[in-house]
Design a protein around this motif. Structure first.
Motif, PDB file in Angstrom:
ATOM      1  N   PRO A 127       0.840  -1.203   0.000  1.00  0.00           N
ATOM      2  CA  PRO A 127       0.000   0.000   0.000  1.00  0.00           C
ATOM      3  C   PRO A 127       0.875   1.253   0.000  1.00  0.00           C
ATOM      4  O   PRO A 127       2.028   1.215   0.433  1.00  0.00           O
ATOM      5  N   LYS A 128       0.343   2.344  -0.505  1.00  0.00           N
ATOM      6  CA  LYS A 128       1.067   3.610  -0.487  1.00  0.00           C
ATOM      7  C   LYS A 128       0.718   4.363   0.790  1.00  0.00           C
ATOM      8  O   LYS A 128      -0.458   4.483   1.151  1.00  0.00           O
ATOM      9  N   GLY A 129       1.752   4.862   1.481  1.00  0.00           N
ATOM     10  CA  GLY A 129       1.542   5.559   2.741  1.00  0.00           C
ATOM     11  C   GLY A 129       1.340   7.059   2.559  1.00  0.00           C
ATOM     12  O   GLY A 129       1.507   7.617   1.474  1.00  0.00           O
ATOM     13  N   LEU A 130       1.016   7.733   3.655  1.00  0.00           N
ATOM     14  CA  LEU A 130       0.729   9.166   3.647  1.00  0.00           C
ATOM     15  C   LEU A 130       1.880   9.979   3.061  1.00  0.00           C
ATOM     16  O   LEU A 130       1.661  10.959   2.342  1.00  0.00           O
ATOM     17  N   ARG A 131       3.114   9.555   3.372  1.00  0.00           N
ATOM     18  CA  ARG A 131       4.284  10.304   2.889  1.00  0.00           C
ATOM     19  C   ARG A 131       4.277  10.439   1.376  1.00  0.00           C
ATOM     20  O   ARG A 131       4.696  11.475   0.823  1.00  0.00           O
ATOM     21  N   TYR A 132       3.815   9.418   0.676  1.00  0.00           N
ATOM     22  CA  TYR A 132       3.876   9.429  -0.785  1.00  0.00           C
ATOM     23  C   TYR A 132       2.531   9.741  -1.444  1.00  0.00           C
ATOM     24  O   TYR A 132       2.460   9.904  -2.658  1.00  0.00           O
ATOM     25  N   TRP A 133       1.475   9.838  -0.627  1.00  0.00           N
ATOM     26  CA  TRP A 133       0.209  10.352  -1.144  1.00  0.00           C
ATOM     27  C   TRP A 133       0.220  11.877  -1.183  1.00  0.00           C
ATOM     28  O   TRP A 133      -0.460  12.491  -1.998  1.00  0.00           O
ATOM     29  N   ALA A 134       0.981  12.506  -0.300  1.00  0.00           N
ATOM     30  CA  ALA A 134       0.981  13.968  -0.205  1.00  0.00           C
ATOM     31  C   ALA A 134       1.482  14.592  -1.514  1.00  0.00           C
ATOM     32  O   ALA A 134       2.523  14.189  -2.032  1.00  0.00           O
ATOM     33  N   PRO A 135       0.770  15.580  -2.058  1.00  0.00           N
ATOM     34  CA  PRO A 135       1.258  16.261  -3.260  1.00  0.00           C
ATOM     35  C   PRO A 135       2.532  17.048  -2.951  1.00  0.00           C
ATOM     36  O   PRO A 135       2.782  17.420  -1.794  1.00  0.00           O
ATOM     37  N   ALA A 136       3.323  17.301  -3.971  1.00  0.00           N
ATOM     38  CA  ALA A 136       4.626  17.955  -3.775  1.00  0.00           C
ATOM     39  C   ALA A 136       4.492  19.282  -3.039  1.00  0.00           C
ATOM     40  O   ALA A 136       5.327  19.632  -2.204  1.00  0.00           O
ATOM     41  N   GLY A 137       3.435  20.035  -3.333  1.00  0.00           N
ATOM     42  CA  GLY A 137       3.252  21.332  -2.687  1.00  0.00           C
ATOM     43  C   GLY A 137       2.925  21.242  -1.217  1.00  0.00           C
ATOM     44  O   GLY A 137       2.996  22.242  -0.492  1.00  0.00           O
ATOM     45  N   ASN A 138       2.552  20.054  -0.743  1.00  0.00           N
ATOM     46  CA  ASN A 138       2.220  19.855   0.670  1.00  0.00           C
ATOM     47  C   ASN A 138       3.348  19.209   1.465  1.00  0.00           C
ATOM     48  O   ASN A 138       3.171  18.843   2.619  1.00  0.00           O
ATOM     49  N   VAL A 139       4.514  19.037   0.824  1.00  0.00           N
ATOM     50  CA  VAL A 139       5.681  18.492   1.505  1.00  0.00           C
ATOM     51  C   VAL A 139       6.624  19.651   1.812  1.00  0.00           C
ATOM     52  O   VAL A 139       7.187  20.270   0.906  1.00  0.00           O
ATOM     53  N   LEU A 140       6.776  19.980   3.105  1.00  0.00           N
ATOM     54  CA  LEU A 140       7.501  21.177   3.519  1.00  0.00           C
ATOM     55  C   LEU A 140       8.807  20.806   4.211  1.00  0.00           C
ATOM     56  O   LEU A 140       8.791  20.164   5.271  1.00  0.00           O
ATOM     57  N   PRO A 141       9.950  21.208   3.647  1.00  0.00           N
ATOM     58  CA  PRO A 141      11.231  20.988   4.339  1.00  0.00           C
ATOM     59  C   PRO A 141      11.273  21.800   5.632  1.00  0.00           C
ATOM     60  O   PRO A 141      10.669  22.866   5.732  1.00  0.00           O
ATOM     61  N   SER A 183      -3.264 -10.665   6.760  1.00  0.00           N
ATOM     62  CA  SER A 183      -4.474  -9.907   6.443  1.00  0.00           C
ATOM     63  C   SER A 183      -4.280  -9.236   5.088  1.00  0.00           C
ATOM     64  O   SER A 183      -3.158  -9.127   4.590  1.00  0.00           O
ATOM     65  N   LYS A 184      -5.377  -8.812   4.495  1.00  0.00           N
ATOM     66  CA  LYS A 184      -5.319  -8.154   3.191  1.00  0.00           C
ATOM     67  C   LYS A 184      -6.080  -6.836   3.258  1.00  0.00           C
ATOM     68  O   LYS A 184      -7.232  -6.801   3.699  1.00  0.00           O
ATOM     69  N   HIS A 185      -5.406  -5.771   2.840  1.00  0.00           N
ATOM     70  CA  HIS A 185      -6.034  -4.460   2.884  1.00  0.00           C
ATOM     71  C   HIS A 185      -5.281  -3.497   1.968  1.00  0.00           C
ATOM     72  O   HIS A 185      -4.251  -3.837   1.381  1.00  0.00           O
ATOM     73  N   ASP A 186      -5.784  -2.287   1.847  1.00  0.00           N
ATOM     74  CA  ASP A 186      -5.114  -1.211   1.127  1.00  0.00           C
ATOM     75  C   ASP A 186      -5.486   0.097   1.798  1.00  0.00           C
ATOM     76  O   ASP A 186      -6.425   0.148   2.609  1.00  0.00           O
ATOM     77  N   PHE A 187      -4.772   1.146   1.471  1.00  0.00           N
ATOM     78  CA  PHE A 187      -4.950   2.419   2.185  1.00  0.00           C
ATOM     79  C   PHE A 187      -4.773   3.586   1.230  1.00  0.00           C
ATOM     80  O   PHE A 187      -3.947   3.530   0.308  1.00  0.00           O
ATOM     81  N   GLY A 188      -5.519   4.655   1.452  1.00  0.00           N
ATOM     82  CA  GLY A 188      -5.323   5.867   0.663  1.00  0.00           C
ATOM     83  C   GLY A 188      -6.289   6.968   1.062  1.00  0.00           C
ATOM     84  O   GLY A 188      -7.375   6.696   1.593  1.00  0.00           O
ATOM     85  N   PRO A 189      -5.924   8.236   0.855  1.00  0.00           N
ATOM     86  CA  PRO A 189      -6.837   9.351   1.101  1.00  0.00           C
ATOM     87  C   PRO A 189      -7.720   9.588  -0.131  1.00  0.00           C
ATOM     88  O   PRO A 189      -7.282   9.396  -1.265  1.00  0.00           O
ATOM     89  N   ARG A 190      -8.931   9.978   0.108  1.00  0.00           N
ATOM     90  CA  ARG A 190      -9.828  10.248  -1.016  1.00  0.00           C
ATOM     91  C   ARG A 190      -9.373  11.485  -1.780  1.00  0.00           C
ATOM     92  O   ARG A 190      -9.531  11.577  -2.986  1.00  0.00           O
ATOM     93  N   HIS A 191      -8.819  12.455  -1.039  1.00  0.00           N
ATOM     94  CA  HIS A 191      -8.259  13.659  -1.659  1.00  0.00           C
ATOM     95  C   HIS A 191      -6.828  13.827  -1.147  1.00  0.00           C
ATOM     96  O   HIS A 191      -6.612  13.930   0.065  1.00  0.00           O
ATOM     97  N   VAL A 192      -5.877  13.847  -2.038  1.00  0.00           N
ATOM     98  CA  VAL A 192      -4.470  13.931  -1.625  1.00  0.00           C
ATOM     99  C   VAL A 192      -4.166  15.251  -0.936  1.00  0.00           C
ATOM    100  O   VAL A 192      -3.197  15.357  -0.181  1.00  0.00           O
ATOM    101  N   GLU A 193      -4.993  16.268  -1.187  1.00  0.00           N
ATOM    102  CA  GLU A 193      -4.773  17.568  -0.547  1.00  0.00           C
ATOM    103  C   GLU A 193      -5.008  17.521   0.964  1.00  0.00           C
ATOM    104  O   GLU A 193      -4.719  18.489   1.666  1.00  0.00           O
ATOM    105  N   SER A 194      -5.532  16.400   1.441  1.00  0.00           N
ATOM    106  CA  SER A 194      -5.815  16.251   2.868  1.00  0.00           C
ATOM    107  C   SER A 194      -4.581  15.871   3.683  1.00  0.00           C
ATOM    108  O   SER A 194      -4.680  15.637   4.885  1.00  0.00           O
ATOM    109  N   VAL A 195      -3.418  15.803   3.018  1.00  0.00           N
ATOM    110  CA  VAL A 195      -2.192  15.364   3.692  1.00  0.00           C
ATOM    111  C   VAL A 195      -1.097  16.404   3.512  1.00  0.00           C
ATOM    112  O   VAL A 195      -0.818  16.836   2.388  1.00  0.00           O
ATOM    113  N   SER A 196      -0.475  16.830   4.603  1.00  0.00           N
ATOM    114  CA  SER A 196       0.733  17.651   4.520  1.00  0.00           C
ATOM    115  C   SER A 196       1.815  16.993   5.375  1.00  0.00           C
ATOM    116  O   SER A 196       1.519  16.397   6.412  1.00  0.00           O
ATOM    117  N   VAL A 197       3.054  17.096   4.897  1.00  0.00           N
ATOM    118  CA  VAL A 197       4.169  16.401   5.542  1.00  0.00           C
ATOM    119  C   VAL A 197       5.315  17.377   5.765  1.00  0.00           C
ATOM    120  O   VAL A 197       5.710  18.108   4.849  1.00  0.00           O
TER     121      VAL A 197
END
Length: 437
Positions: free
Chosen positions: A264-278, A413-427
């Protein structure tokens, strides 16, 4: 409604009032004398209800331990001839039934028929006996009945920080789940008299989840598993160990997995580039506060509903923020003591590393709308048991289960994960706060 359920509901209502007052103060509103008095009164009520709840829970546990076995069928006294029968105890508590299945399978050396007989004669619940009598082996081990696996999945909520923060669990249909999402809103325009209303359409996309296989290996002492008969404390310990291992495995992937056909893809890689802040260059209170506000602003600018938002971070990070002081020596974020940061709840997990970056001392911090995050789940679990296999401990050392007198329980177990809108994640990345602690 049982007394335990009633007291838990009462305590939750009191806590909501306390958190509402705390949020007011965290937002800069000075509490009135009446509100301060109310806060103190609520603290007393919370403590009183908690003490009552502890006594009620203890009474329930004692009642369960002293339950008298009854000789009736799994469907009751009026069950038809040929139904499963035996000196069964009352129905098994949620989350414990799977632990009892595992313990019986270990005692029976993996023989399901023998394990079912042990359940029948040992005072276990009729549901456990029936499960062991009817389950069939699968490719990943013995398949756990859906009613058992559902209770195990529910028990993961306090063990997995992603779940505990409010991620929504939905069943996968034949291993897949597609959720439509709006990616472009309609445009509303004002028009003059007798002018045509311009046509506009919404733009849609899809969040597609497909089952990924996750496996957790749990080493458990044979001394614990070999205990004969029903014992709530032992079964609760086994259940807790299983849930903790599965929860840590989930958090590891739901937070930081890069994603692939099998991961599954985690929050770190779901976040759009503009929401990843150094991380900022300085560590003054003003710089840190602006940085945290900037993470929140990314979601606000995307019209994300902040009501279910929260923070994820490593323990090192929050302890550094907790020790941060203003120019007068006051705590910069006093609400941390109440589980809040800048008015929003936070959760700690060691699954967010503190050894990232070139210097090996960097970490990350997440601000996420968890109500917009979805876990698609296959409701089936499979367990396999071995007393001879080896595993690697937390330091990467190979450990022999046979040599340690342990049994390895593998849960798939079997599952997957993701946000419905990627804009909902900032890192926030490159976080070195607290690296010297």
């Amino acid at each position: 409604m049982s007394l335990v359920t009633q007291l838990r509901s009462e305590r939750a209502a009191i806590n909501e009032k306390i958190q509402a007052l705390a949020k007011l103060e965290a937002g800069g509103t000075e509490l009135s004398a009446e509100q301060l008095s109310q806060f103190a009164q609520l603290e007393v009520e919370f403590k009183t209800v908690t003490e009552k709840l502890a006594r009620a829970e203890s009474a329930e546990r004692l009642a369960a331990q002293s339950a008298v076995p009854v000789n009736e069928g799994a469907q009751g006294i009026a069950s038809p001839p040929g139904s499963i029968s035996g000196p069964f105890n009352q129905a098994t508590q949620p989350g414990v039934a799977m632990a009892q299945m595992v313990r019986l399978l270990v005692q029976a050396g993996g023989n399901q028929t023998q394990a079912a007989e042990l359940a029948k004669t040992g005072g276990y619940g009729a549901d456990v006996h029936m499960a062991l009598s009817t389950v069939t082996p699968g490719a990943g081990g013995v398949l756990v009945p859906e009613n058992f696996s559902t209770s195990v999945i529910e028990s993961l909520r306090p063990k997995s920080v992603v779940r505990s923060m409010g991620a929504v669990s939905l069943p996968l249909n034949n291993g897949n789940l597609t959720m439509p999402r709006v990616i472009g809103n309609t445009q509303v325009a004002y028009v003059g008299t007798e002018e045509d209303i311009p046509l506009t359409e919404m733009e849609f996309g899809d969040l597609k989840l497909s089952s990924k296989k996750a496996a957790a290996i749990v080493p458990i002492s044979n001394d614990l598993l070999a205990w004969a008969g029903v014992n709530p404390r032992i079964d609760a310990q086994v259940s807790s160990d299983l849930a903790t291992s599965m929860g840590l495995s989930e958090d590891l992937h739901f937070i930081r997995s890069a994603g692939s056909a099998v991961l599954p893809k985690g929050l770190r890689y779901w976040a759009p580039a503009g929401n990843v802040l150094p991380a900022p260059g300085g560590v003054t209170l003003e710089i840190v506060d602006l940085y945290l506000g900037g993470m929140m602003l990314r979601l606000e600018a995307a019209n994300v509903d902040l009501a279910a938002c929260g923070w994820l971070m490593a323990p090192r990070t929050i302890r550094w923020l907790q020790s941060l002081r203003d120019g007068n020596g006051n705590k910069a974020y006093p609400e941390i003591d109440m589980g809040l940061l800048k008015g929003y709840k936070f959760a700690l997990t060691t699954q967010i590393p503190v050894n990232l970056g070139a210097g090996g001392n960097e970490s990350e911090i997440y601000f996420v709308n968890f109500a917009d995050c979805y876990i698609g789940e296959d409701q089936n679990l499979a367990v396999a048991i071995s007393t001879e296999a080896s595993y690697k401990d937390g330091n990467g050392n190979t450990v022999s289960a046979f040599q340690r007198d342990q049994t390895l329980i593998r849960v798939i177990s079997k599952h997957d994960f993701g946000p419905r809108h990627v804009e909902s994640v900032s890192v926030g990345t490159g976080i070195t706060w607290g690296a010297g602690m």
